[in-house]
Enzyme design. Structure first.
Site, PDB file in Angstrom:
ATOM      1  CG  ASP A 442      -1.470   0.172   1.133  1.00 40.85           C
ATOM      2  OD1 ASP A 442      -2.164   1.788   0.427  1.00 40.85           O
ATOM      3  OD2 ASP A 442      -3.296   0.558   1.636  1.00 40.85           O
ATOM      4  CD  GLU A 445      -0.658   6.484  -3.538  1.00 45.83           C
ATOM      5  OE1 GLU A 445       0.667   6.447  -2.553  1.00 45.83           O
ATOM      6  OE2 GLU A 445      -1.302   6.377  -3.206  1.00 45.83           O
ATOM      7  CG  ASP A 511      -8.000   3.975   0.445  1.00 47.10           C
ATOM      8  OD1 ASP A 511      -7.933   3.056  -0.075  1.00 47.10           O
ATOM      9  OD2 ASP A 511      -7.751   4.798   1.219  1.00 47.10           O
TER      10      ASP A 511
END
Length: 807
Positions: A442, A445, A511
């Site tokens: 996760d 980015e 999300d």
């Protein structure tokens, strides 16, 4: 003696001419790139295949002729390319697939694009106040790329290298670089797809400004930048720049690509007679899309969060008691004692190894979330900081962004030593001792904006978009080093970049919010993501974040699912069970099927007695279609082309398919048309021209080129099969760990066709060396006969397995 003098004089004269040319216009090509020197500008045309050309332009020769940036694995190849200069002075570089015409550097003003005339005094006044200075462009080095038959693919008009803005220059640590851009023609009938993930509801990207950089907080849902675009005109463009990039597509008849930081304009053009040929080119340039472990093609159950070992086991046991298929369950974040300890809280996970053994005995694997953050005060923090292995600001301070210290900064996996350390800790603390099967990386980015940070490879401004490539590679390459071909890798990641598909990755839409509007926008977001050349994408089925539901909320229409028996799960969101069902129906035809979200309960029995049998129906359909899905995934491995396919890919001759955002092909057979309106029991569906279609549920035969109104009661996903399709179905299983045989093969007559059935162990990389079995199925529509060759696809007679629909 006289001959020797004449020859010497001739050579001296030739050298004088060549020296003069070196100061103005020069073209060199000796089995490699064609390099053009134009009054201080250098243009390099470098072939990688007969249909792939790299174009690089700079005022710096070293920058123009150096290798491409991160993400690329291919080597240049000039075989089959020739160079000549035509009578008008154009340099012509050609192969059997592409012709490139580079305009001379000294074209007269009359031959250049010009605005409408202005009087001399007007021009003089404007020049004084606004005139271009510094030689930054636009440079009129026009470049026309066509097919050998003369069809235009791409026409670049101008390019620029202008000074960076002051804030960007400061963030780029003092390097001398520029803002770079190129401008291309955009014919009115040209359409564009790809460029990663934009969740604004767009399918055709024409007429939109694409902000190509990772932005978790983008309106509509996270933006993810993968700078590869496919055009309906028969080419793909890969923009070779990892800084923040903007693509303005189709405005005023042109496309403008610009990047914040660069010392050159660099891009690849891939010509393709079909979209799949373009994806083959992207695969050559950036790497293969590996087959995933077979369980990943089944069903992944998750919620935010199963916080204890007991909860995980109870959910898996319930699936087995209900005889519902399940292959993977997720141990999500907040599983540790502290962020960065790389452990599991023993109070909540007393025996992870025992848990995984018990799950494996049920045919269930585990997907473990491992974050890249390290909190100050944890056992590895000081070491990581001292080695410079944490992403930090220019003054060396680790950057935690706006997060609390309890989360901390990201590890810098662009540093090869840090990447190796990170994998080895995951291996030795999770994989080997506890037996976790797959990893969820996760926050890739990275989620802390790197614009003012420094990576090991350079400034975060210059390399803004590349972290997901390095971070997923740290784990993929570690797996391959330590386990060789024995164990396939699956990594779930939230962001991507050029080439990240080669790291055993599945990407998801981040999300997103649990609304009908988000469902509608998610479909074109996924189609453009897979159109970018990264086949594996999915959503959190029915969204991650709950919207704030007012106390007096009521659905616009009476909900099609009564959720009154599950108020503890849905609260006042009365139409959420209906939304979950519609999203789940769509999810069964995504490349990877995974339910996730912030809810008390999130299993197929959690949304009421009316919802459960419908969800079970689609879960079982997903598993029945595993032989088909696995085979089309093998095709993606071979070609790089996605199997969740926007309609433009398969129906380029039908203009009506250019901008349909809510229908797509799942492999070569299925047209999927999800229902995205609350309360709807019908929806319009366009059936592309050029073939007949069958309603999957009723077997009704329909004509292509028509728009129909499809019945869509709550238990029905509008689903159609292209005439000529061959679809293998598997026997009922609850897990891919159970043997699954081919129980039936359905043929939908109306056209001749073929299908390659692929079967193997589902666990290893043996398929890369020819392992597995291939059965080639061929339907002769005139003879109404199915033939097969190669490995036996099923036991028993063809008559007991093959069904011709309509007979």
């Amino acid at each position: 003696m006289v001959r020797r003098f004449k020859w010497k004089s001739l050579m001296l004269g030739l050298c004088t001419v060549l020296l003069a040319m070196s100061l103005s216009n020069v073209a060199t090509a000796q089995g490699g790139p064609l390099v053009l020197v134009r009054d201080g500008r250098v243009i390099s045309l470098e072939p990688y295949a007969l249909n792939i050309l790299r174009v690089t332009m700079s005022t710096d020769r070293a920058a123009a002729t150096s290798a491409p940036g991160y993400g690329f694995v291919a080597k240049p190849s000039a075989e089959g390319w020739t160079h000549e200069r035509d009578a008008e002075g154009y340099d012509v570089f050609r192969s059997s697939r592409m012709v490139v015409r580079a305009a001379p550097g000294d074209l007269s003003k009359e031959k250049l694009p010009q605005p409408m005339p202005l009087d001399a005094l007007n021009l003089e006044l404007r020049e004084h106040y606004f005139g271009v200075h510094g030689g930054h462009g636009p440079h009129n080095d026009a470049l026309l790329v066509t097919t050998p038959e003369g069809k235009m693919l791409l026409h670049m008009r101008t390019w620029t290298m202008a000074p960076e803005s002051a804030d960007v220059a400061q963030a780029d640590a003092g390097a001398k670089t520029y803002r770079v851009a190129a401008m291309f023609d955009s014919p009115a009938d040209e359409h564009y797809y790809g460029l990663g993930q934009q969740q604004k509801g767009w399918m055709d990207l024409r007429g939109h400004e694409i902000r190509c950089w990772h932005d978790y907080s983008a309106i509509g849902g996270q933006d993810v930048c993968v700078p590869f675009m496919v055009s309906s005109s028969g080419y793909g463009l890969v923009w070779d720049n990892p800084s923040k990039t903007t693509a303005d597509l189709g405005f005023n008849g042109r496309n403008v690509w610009s990047s914040e930081v660069g010392d050159r304009v660099s891009y690849f053009v891939i010509a393709g007679e079909t979209s799949d040929e373009i994806y083959e080119g992207y695969r050559l340039l950036t790497g293969v899309t590996h087959m995933l472990p077979k369980p990943i093609y089944g069903y992944i159950q998750s919620k935010a969060i199963y916080s204890t070992q007991e909860q995980v086991l109870d959910v898996a046991k319930e699936y087995r008691q209900k005889k519902l298929p399940l292959d993977v369950i997720v141990v999500d974040f907040l599983n540790m004692t502290k962020q960065g300890e790389l452990d599991l809280d023993p109070k909540r996970w007393p025996d992870p190894a025992g848990m995984n053994r018990e799950l494996n005995a049920m045919g269930v694997g585990t997907l473990l979330s491992v974050w890249p953050h390290f909190s100050p005060g944890t056992q590895f923090y000081d070491m990581l900081q001292s080695k410079g292995w944490l992403i930090h600001t220019r003054d060396g301070k680790p950057d935690s962004g706006n997060f609390k210290d309890a989360i901390g900064p990201n590890i810098d996996t662009t540093n090869p030593e840090a990447a190796k350390w990170f994998w080895e800790k995951i291996r030795d603390r999770y994989v080997k001792p506890y037996g976790f099967d797959y990893l969820w990386l996760d926050e890739t980015e990275p989620d802390i904006d790197p614009a003012k940070d420094v990576f090991s490879i350079g400034s975060g401004t210059r390399f803004y978009n590349v972290y997901p490539l390095f971070h997923t590679a740290s784990v993929y390459e570690g797996f391959r080093r330590d386990f060789g071909d024995s164990r396939r890798v699956m990594i779930l990641a939230r962001a991507a970049y050029l080439g990240a598909q080669r790291n055993g990755t599945v990407f998801w839409s981040s999300d997103i919010i649990s609304t009908w509007d988000m469902l509608k926008r998610s479909i074109p977001a996924g189609l453009n993501f897979t159109a970018t050349g990264l086949p594996y994408w999915d959503t959190d089925i029915a969204g991650f974040f709950s919207p704030l539901v007012p106390p007096d909320y009521h659905a616009a229409l009476k909900p099609l699912i009564d959720g009154s028996d599950v108020r503890s799960t849905i609260g006042n969101y009365e139409d959420y069970p209906e939304l979950f069902v519609r999203w789940f129906e769509w999810g069964s035809f995504q490349p990877v099927m995974r339910a996730h979200g912030e809810r008390n309960h999130n299993e197929v029995w959690s949304y009421g007695k009316q919802a459960e049998p419908i969800l079970a129906k689609y879960l079982k359909l997903r598993y029945g279609l595993l032989p088909y899905t696995y085979s089309v995934a093998y095709r993606s491995y071979q070609t790089g082309a996605p199997y969740m396919r926007a309609l433009f890919m398969d129906f380029p001759g039908d203009p009506k398919t250019a901008d349909i955002p809510d229908e797509y092909m799942y492999g070569p057979a299925f047209l999927v048309a999800p229902v995205t309106e609350q309360g709807a029991t019908h929806r319009t569906v366009y059936l592309p021209a050029g073939c007949d279609w069958y309603n999957f549920w009723t077997n009704e035969r329909l004509h292509g080129g028509e728009t129909i109104v499809a019945d869509a009661p709550i238990d029905t996903l509008p689903l159609f099969v292209r005439a000529g399709s061959i679809i293998p179905f598997g026997s009922d299983v609850e897990s891919t760990q159970q043997p699954q045989t081919i129980s039936s093969v359905r043929v939908y007559p109306g056209a001749g066709s073929s299908f390659t059935l692929f079967q193997d162990d589902g666990k290893t990389y043996a398929y890369e060396k020819g392992g597995g079995s291939i059965t080639r199925l061929t339907w002769d529509d005139e003879a109404q006969q199915l033939k097969h060759e190669g490995a036996p696809g099923w036991s028993g007679s063809d008559q007991s397995v093959v069904t011709v629909v309509g007979k």
